[in-house]
Scaffold this motif. Structure first.
Motif, PDB file in Angstrom:
ATOM      1  N   GLY A   1      74.087 111.384 -40.723  1.00 15.10           N
ATOM      2  CA  GLY A   1      75.064 110.480 -40.929  1.00 15.10           C
ATOM      3  C   GLY A   1      76.391 110.484 -40.713  1.00 15.10           C
ATOM      4  O   GLY A   1      77.466 109.803 -40.546  1.00 15.10           O
ATOM      5  N   GLN A   2      76.475 110.414 -39.567  1.00 14.09           N
ATOM      6  CA  GLN A   2      77.638 110.583 -38.210  1.00 14.09           C
ATOM      7  C   GLN A   2      77.329 109.124 -37.245  1.00 14.09           C
ATOM      8  O   GLN A   2      75.857 109.010 -36.842  1.00 14.09           O
ATOM      9  N   PRO A   3      78.016 108.302 -37.265  1.00 11.22           N
ATOM     10  CA  PRO A   3      78.155 106.412 -36.433  1.00 11.22           C
ATOM     11  C   PRO A   3      77.761 107.770 -35.270  1.00 11.22           C
ATOM     12  O   PRO A   3      78.661 108.341 -34.479  1.00 11.22           O
ATOM     13  N   VAL A   4      76.560 106.684 -34.154  1.00 21.88           N
ATOM     14  CA  VAL A   4      76.517 107.568 -32.628  1.00 21.88           C
ATOM     15  C   VAL A   4      77.093 105.746 -32.091  1.00 21.88           C
ATOM     16  O   VAL A   4      76.939 106.205 -30.811  1.00 21.88           O
ATOM     17  N   ALA A   5      76.295 104.742 -32.409  1.00 23.82           N
ATOM     18  CA  ALA A   5      75.986 102.871 -31.229  1.00 23.82           C
ATOM     19  C   ALA A   5      76.497 102.286 -32.460  1.00 23.82           C
ATOM     20  O   ALA A   5      75.320 102.257 -33.277  1.00 23.82           O
ATOM     21  N   LEU A   6      76.560 101.127 -31.244  1.00 16.98           N
ATOM     22  CA  LEU A   6      76.744  99.938 -32.074  1.00 16.98           C
ATOM     23  C   LEU A   6      75.670  99.760 -31.536  1.00 16.98           C
ATOM     24  O   LEU A   6      76.326  99.166 -29.849  1.00 16.98           O
ATOM     25  N   LEU A   7      74.489  98.507 -31.747  1.00 19.66           N
ATOM     26  CA  LEU A   7      73.757  97.822 -31.054  1.00 19.66           C
ATOM     27  C   LEU A   7      73.356  96.422 -31.716  1.00 19.66           C
ATOM     28  O   LEU A   7      73.279  96.402 -32.345  1.00 19.66           O
ATOM     29  N   CYS A   8      74.081  95.605 -30.664  1.00 19.14           N
ATOM     30  CA  CYS A   8      73.911  94.308 -30.508  1.00 19.14           C
ATOM     31  C   CYS A   8      72.774  93.839 -29.515  1.00 19.14           C
ATOM     32  O   CYS A   8      72.541  94.200 -28.734  1.00 19.14           O
ATOM     33  N   ASN A   9      71.383  93.162 -30.021  1.00 16.56           N
ATOM     34  CA  ASN A   9      71.345  92.579 -29.508  1.00 16.56           C
ATOM     35  C   ASN A   9      70.484  90.806 -29.446  1.00 16.56           C
ATOM     36  O   ASN A   9      70.622  90.511 -30.952  1.00 16.56           O
ATOM     37  N   HIS A  10      70.156  90.025 -28.557  1.00 16.59           N
ATOM     38  CA  HIS A  10      70.160  89.086 -29.224  1.00 16.59           C
ATOM     39  C   HIS A  10      68.476  89.355 -28.381  1.00 16.59           C
ATOM     40  O   HIS A  10      67.522  89.111 -27.729  1.00 16.59           O
ATOM     41  N   LEU A  11      67.375  87.749 -28.663  1.00 22.18           N
ATOM     42  CA  LEU A  11      66.392  87.630 -28.593  1.00 22.18           C
ATOM     43  C   LEU A  11      65.682  86.518 -29.214  1.00 22.18           C
ATOM     44  O   LEU A  11      66.461  85.808 -29.420  1.00 22.18           O
ATOM     45  N   PRO A  12      64.541  85.604 -28.373  1.00 17.59           N
ATOM     46  CA  PRO A  12      64.180  84.231 -28.608  1.00 17.59           C
ATOM     47  C   PRO A  12      63.853  84.405 -30.346  1.00 17.59           C
ATOM     48  O   PRO A  12      63.289  85.287 -30.316  1.00 17.59           O
TER      49      PRO A  12
ATOM     50  N   ALA B   1      90.276  98.154 -31.881  1.00 15.21           N
ATOM     51  CA  ALA B   1      90.320  98.354 -33.526  1.00 15.21           C
ATOM     52  C   ALA B   1      89.300  97.960 -34.044  1.00 15.21           C
ATOM     53  O   ALA B   1      88.720  98.775 -34.761  1.00 15.21           O
ATOM     54  N   ARG B   2      88.308  96.911 -33.775  1.00 14.54           N
ATOM     55  CA  ARG B   2      87.160  96.648 -34.766  1.00 14.54           C
ATOM     56  C   ARG B   2      85.861  97.235 -34.214  1.00 14.54           C
ATOM     57  O   ARG B   2      85.209  98.481 -35.372  1.00 14.54           O
ATOM     58  N   GLU B   3      85.723  97.351 -33.097  1.00 17.80           N
ATOM     59  CA  GLU B   3      84.758  98.885 -32.427  1.00 17.80           C
ATOM     60  C   GLU B   3      84.966  99.612 -33.068  1.00 17.80           C
ATOM     61  O   GLU B   3      83.947 100.895 -33.425  1.00 17.80           O
ATOM     62  N   ALA B   4      85.935 100.610 -32.883  1.00 17.64           N
ATOM     63  CA  ALA B   4      86.716 102.228 -33.256  1.00 17.64           C
ATOM     64  C   ALA B   4      86.060 102.080 -34.683  1.00 17.64           C
ATOM     65  O   ALA B   4      85.380 103.039 -35.298  1.00 17.64           O
ATOM     66  N   ALA B   5      86.385 101.114 -35.770  1.00 15.25           N
ATOM     67  CA  ALA B   5      86.213 101.556 -37.405  1.00 15.25           C
ATOM     68  C   ALA B   5      84.868 101.350 -36.924  1.00 15.25           C
ATOM     69  O   ALA B   5      84.312 102.178 -38.573  1.00 15.25           O
TER      70      ALA B   5
ATOM     71  N   ALA C   1      89.184 104.935 -27.793  1.00 16.70           N
ATOM     72  CA  ALA C   1      88.544 106.610 -27.403  1.00 16.70           C
ATOM     73  C   ALA C   1      87.337 105.325 -26.305  1.00 16.70           C
ATOM     74  O   ALA C   1      87.122 104.896 -26.116  1.00 16.70           O
ATOM     75  N   ALA C   2      87.018 107.132 -26.149  1.00 14.30           N
ATOM     76  CA  ALA C   2      86.469 106.151 -24.527  1.00 14.30           C
ATOM     77  C   ALA C   2      84.359 105.985 -24.885  1.00 14.30           C
ATOM     78  O   ALA C   2      84.325 106.384 -26.092  1.00 14.30           O
ATOM     79  N   LEU C   3      84.049 104.868 -24.891  1.00 12.25           N
ATOM     80  CA  LEU C   3      82.386 104.286 -24.948  1.00 12.25           C
ATOM     81  C   LEU C   3      81.663 104.177 -23.988  1.00 12.25           C
ATOM     82  O   LEU C   3      82.562 103.678 -23.008  1.00 12.25           O
ATOM     83  N   LEU C   4      80.438 105.108 -23.453  1.00 11.28           N
ATOM     84  CA  LEU C   4      79.867 103.977 -22.719  1.00 11.28           C
ATOM     85  C   LEU C   4      79.144 103.181 -23.512  1.00 11.28           C
ATOM     86  O   LEU C   4      78.977 102.547 -24.464  1.00 11.28           O
ATOM     87  N   THR C   5      78.597 101.392 -22.358  1.00 11.77           N
ATOM     88  CA  THR C   5      78.604 101.288 -22.400  1.00 11.77           C
ATOM     89  C   THR C   5      77.133 100.216 -21.731  1.00 11.77           C
ATOM     90  O   THR C   5      76.989 101.323 -20.559  1.00 11.77           O
ATOM     91  N   MET C   6      76.381  99.735 -22.342  1.00 10.74           N
ATOM     92  CA  MET C   6      75.130  99.339 -21.995  1.00 10.74           C
ATOM     93  C   MET C   6      74.654  97.688 -22.067  1.00 10.74           C
ATOM     94  O   MET C   6      74.689  97.526 -23.010  1.00 10.74           O
TER      95      MET C   6
ATOM     96  N   THR D   1      73.605  94.393 -25.977  1.00  8.37           N
ATOM     97  CA  THR D   1      74.799  94.788 -25.207  1.00  8.37           C
ATOM     98  C   THR D   1      75.402  95.959 -26.568  1.00  8.37           C
ATOM     99  O   THR D   1      75.897  95.425 -27.548  1.00  8.37           O
ATOM    100  N   HIS D   2      74.765  96.677 -26.206  1.00  5.98           N
ATOM    101  CA  HIS D   2      75.124  98.582 -27.089  1.00  5.98           C
ATOM    102  C   HIS D   2      76.673  99.198 -26.678  1.00  5.98           C
ATOM    103  O   HIS D   2      76.944  99.264 -25.001  1.00  5.98           O
ATOM    104  N   ILE D   3      76.663  99.779 -27.539  1.00  6.57           N
ATOM    105  CA  ILE D   3      78.340 100.603 -27.317  1.00  6.57           C
ATOM    106  C   ILE D   3      78.340 101.743 -27.903  1.00  6.57           C
ATOM    107  O   ILE D   3      77.363 101.994 -28.677  1.00  6.57           O
ATOM    108  N   TYR D   4      78.476 103.317 -27.269  1.00 10.84           N
ATOM    109  CA  TYR D   4      78.137 103.957 -28.176  1.00 10.84           C
ATOM    110  C   TYR D   4      78.996 105.764 -27.378  1.00 10.84           C
ATOM    111  O   TYR D   4      79.960 105.118 -26.867  1.00 10.84           O
ATOM    112  N   ARG D   5      79.594 105.953 -28.729  1.00 11.36           N
ATOM    113  CA  ARG D   5      80.309 107.008 -28.620  1.00 11.36           C
ATOM    114  C   ARG D   5      80.428 107.804 -27.441  1.00 11.36           C
ATOM    115  O   ARG D   5      79.475 108.892 -27.753  1.00 11.36           O
TER     116      ARG D   5
END
Length: 261
Positions: free
Chosen positions: A158-169, A210-214, A222-227, A243-247
């Motif tokens: 129930g807790q957010p871990v990652a915000l995942l953004c993907n682009h596909l053909p 601010a958007r990502e934190a929300a 806050a510190a984020l890992l990026t991939m 292009t993903h970000i992780y807590r």
């Protein structure tokens, strides 16, 4: 070996009762560190779940046959990692386990599911967009060409871990939103006959906007890992640019390094 014993004040004393702590008092490894490692393993494997109460330091020292400073140091070690929290008048409580993901071409959903983390997904966006220069270069299409943008919020317990953004053909695969909220993108690709073969990946870190934190239930800054990852199928065709970000408080990449012969 110290075995846990029940305690009436801790509502989840049975969770500790089921655990055996193998503490080697003759080892050069400090007892606090041994205890911290074994508590962390219990949290990671779900034996101690988010919300479980461990009691206070006095309770734990009695249960485990350890000195109070030893127990305090072990708890502090896990508090600093964000796995435990001290609550006045309540005791020590499990917050969550940190996701440790192997550094390989795999789906976050599959990795979380295999680790018993109970992943859930909320699709934020699933729509056609014009490819930016960055996306076009990664996917091998013309700038401005239509691609599919997929943005998802991945949670565990129930807790957010990652915000995942993907682009596909655009014509690669039909991305049904309902299915995306019940399974992983790579699993859908495999079902559609797409064989993932390799990827180029870059890992970094930065502070949350601010958007990502929300979105991630964090504080701004806050510190984020990026991939960033470009994945290819077995014909060498780029099939996904992520292009993903992780807590950082809840997520880590885990990999093995080998000496070159």
């Amino acid at each position: 070996m110290a075995k846990t014993r029940g305690h009436p004040r801790a509502v989840t004393a049975s969770a500790l009762d089921s655990l055996d702590f193998a503490l080697d008092r003759g080892s050069p490894v400090p007892l606090y560190y041994q205890l911290a490692q074994q508590l962390e393993a219990a949290i990671e494997h779900g034996a101690l779940a988010p919300g479980n109460l461990l009691g206070n330091e006095i309770d734990l020292s009695v249960r485990l046959g350890l000195s109070r400073p030893t127990v305090r140091q072990a708890i502090q070690n896990l508090v600093e990692k964000g796995l435990l929290v001290r609550r006045r008048g309540v005791g020590t409580q499990v917050v969550h386990s940190q996701v440790k993901r192997p550094l390989e071409l795999s789906s976050l959903y599959d990795d979380l599911e295999a680790a018993g983390q109970g992943p859930t997904t909320r699709v934020v966006r699933n729509e056609p967009v014009a490819a930016s220069a960055e996306v076009a270069a990664a996917l091998g299409v013309a700038e401005g060409a239509e691609v599919t943008l997929l943005e998802r919020l991945r949670c565990t317990h129930g807790q957010p871990v990652a915000l995942l953004c993907n682009h596909l053909p655009a014509a690669l695969i039909e991305l049904d939103t309902d299915r995306l909220e019940s399974t992983g993108l790579y699993r859908m690709m495999r079902t559609a006959g797409i064989t993932l073969h390799s990827a180029r990946q870059t890992i970094g870190a930065r502070s949350a906007t601010a958007r990502e934190a929300a979105r991630l239930d964090e504080q701004e800054g806050a510190a984020l890992l990026t991939m960033q990852r470009t994945a290819y199928d077995d014909t060498g065709r780029p099939v996904e640019y992520g292009t993903h970000i992780y807590r950082a408080s809840r997520y880590a990449f885990d990999f093995q390094l080998l000496v070159r012969p």
